[in-house]
Design a protein around this motif. Structure first.
Motif, mmCIF file in Angstrom:
data_model
loop_
_atom_site.group_PDB
_atom_site.id
_atom_site.type_symbol
_atom_site.label_atom_id
_atom_site.label_comp_id
_atom_site.label_asym_id
_atom_site.label_seq_id
_atom_site.Cartn_x
_atom_site.Cartn_y
_atom_site.Cartn_z
ATOM 1 N N ARG A 34 0.839 -1.208 0.000
ATOM 2 C CA ARG A 34 0.000 0.000 0.000
ATOM 3 C C ARG A 34 0.869 1.252 0.000
ATOM 4 N N TRP A 35 1.917 1.254 0.826
ATOM 5 C CA TRP A 35 2.829 2.390 0.839
ATOM 6 C C TRP A 35 3.460 2.590 -0.544
ATOM 7 N N ALA A 36 3.817 1.493 -1.191
ATOM 8 C CA ALA A 36 4.414 1.599 -2.521
ATOM 9 C C ALA A 36 3.445 2.259 -3.496
ATOM 10 N N GLU A 37 2.166 1.961 -3.372
ATOM 11 C CA GLU A 37 1.158 2.575 -4.233
ATOM 12 C C GLU A 37 1.092 4.082 -4.011
ATOM 13 N N VAL A 38 1.004 4.510 -2.764
ATOM 14 C CA VAL A 38 0.798 5.932 -2.497
ATOM 15 C C VAL A 38 2.064 6.747 -2.739
ATOM 16 N N VAL A 55 13.408 12.275 -2.717
ATOM 17 C CA VAL A 55 12.661 12.589 -1.486
ATOM 18 C C VAL A 55 12.695 11.378 -0.574
ATOM 19 N N ARG A 56 13.455 11.484 0.504
ATOM 20 C CA ARG A 56 13.619 10.350 1.405
ATOM 21 C C ARG A 56 12.826 10.503 2.706
ATOM 22 N N THR A 57 12.108 11.626 2.854
ATOM 23 C CA THR A 57 11.268 11.841 4.031
ATOM 24 C C THR A 57 9.932 12.411 3.584
ATOM 25 N N VAL A 58 8.850 11.809 4.062
ATOM 26 C CA VAL A 58 7.496 12.280 3.781
ATOM 27 C C VAL A 58 6.808 12.550 5.113
ATOM 28 N N VAL A 59 6.225 13.739 5.249
ATOM 29 C CA VAL A 59 5.555 14.146 6.490
ATOM 30 C C VAL A 59 4.069 14.319 6.202
ATOM 31 N N LEU A 68 9.981 3.488 8.892
ATOM 32 C CA LEU A 68 10.649 3.354 7.607
ATOM 33 C C LEU A 68 9.751 2.611 6.631
ATOM 34 N N VAL A 69 9.753 3.093 5.393
ATOM 35 C CA VAL A 69 9.030 2.436 4.315
ATOM 36 C C VAL A 69 10.011 2.274 3.158
ATOM 37 N N ASP A 70 10.613 1.109 3.073
ATOM 38 C CA ASP A 70 11.581 0.829 2.004
ATOM 39 C C ASP A 70 12.621 1.948 1.916
ATOM 40 N N ARG A 71 13.255 2.236 3.046
ATOM 41 C CA ARG A 71 14.343 3.214 3.175
ATOM 42 C C ARG A 71 13.888 4.669 3.132
#
Length: 247
Positions: free
Chosen positions: A138-142, A150-154, A165-168
């Motif tokens: 699901r994370w991969a989809e969004v 972009v290695r950080t999402v807030v 962590l979601v796949d680094r």
């Protein structure tokens, strides 16, 4: 390059909670305050919007689903939540114009973190649900259209703070300033050079009394008692939200 960024999410029109966070030294001294949506839909919408607007360029605004709905209500859309319908009726034209112009996401360069994407729910949608225990697919989809650098999402939206962590890629949910699930207090985050999840304590009894006295929302006292006292636990909220994350 920003050194310190304070993230405030899901204020939901609760002025005493917002004022408590804005009084925090780390918020007052931050290079920027980022609002990750659902700013005004609550018992003190005008007061909250005017307070934040008064901070000028120190604040970066991002759209939440409730902000979008307040705008849509101006065209006669029926909103499912009573306080949102009432809040929409309190807004003046310049409030509506500000909310209508908010972006879905913003990406900023922060010292120690690099490019950081700020959104309300997910980078592609202002109301879809992802949770601390959402499955990796699901994370991969969004995140499918998020740039690799972009290695950080807030985000916010679900009113429960977490980091994972979601796949680094690091995901940060700042929690909720005005409607926390899991315990009273105003939850927010501080970024740069790392990530800190923070909670601001304030006099909940006094805040509830103030909301009840100052708001003209008919059930202001009930709203304050339910949400400022955090009557809903994180376990309750996860059980309600879980079916919406595609599991």
């Amino acid at each position: 390059m920003l050194n310190r960024v304070a993230v405030l999410s899901d204020i939901h029109g609760v002025l005493p909670a917002l004022e408590a966070v804005l009084a925090e030294p780390d918020v007052a001294s931050a290079d920027l305050i980022v609002l990750t949506g659902d700013i005004a839909a609550g018992p003190q919408p005008v007061e909250v919007l005017d307070t934040l607007a008064g901070l000028g360029d120190r604040v970066c605004w991002v759209r939440g689903n409730a902000d979008r709905e307040l705008v849509e209500a101006q065209d006669g859309r029926e909103l499912p939540i009573e306080v949102s319908t009432w809040a929409a009726g309190q807004l003046l034209a310049h409030h509506v114009d500000r909310l209508a112009a908010l972006p879905l996401s913003v990406t900023l360069e922060i010292n120690g973190l690099g490019p950081v994407l700020f959104c309300h729910a997910t980078p592609r949608d202002d109301e879809e649900v992802v949770l601390v225990d959402t499955r990796m697919a699901r994370w991969a989809e969004v995140f499918a259209d998020v740039p690799e650098e972009v290695r950080t999402v807030v985000c916010g939206h679900t009113h429960m703070p977490f980091t994972r962590l979601v796949d680094r890629r690091l995901v940060v949910n700042a929690g909720s300033v005005g409607m926390p699930y899991g315990g009273p207090g105003a939850y927010w985050a501080l970024l740069g050079p790392g990530v800190q999840l923070r909670r601001t304590d304030f006099d909940v009894d006094a805040a509830c009394a103030r909301v009840a006295a100052e708001s003209t929302f008919p059930d202001a006292a009930g709203f304050a008692d339910e949400y400022l006292r955090s009557r809903h636990s994180d376990a309750d909220a996860l059980a309600v939200f879980a079916p919406r994350d595609g599991r």
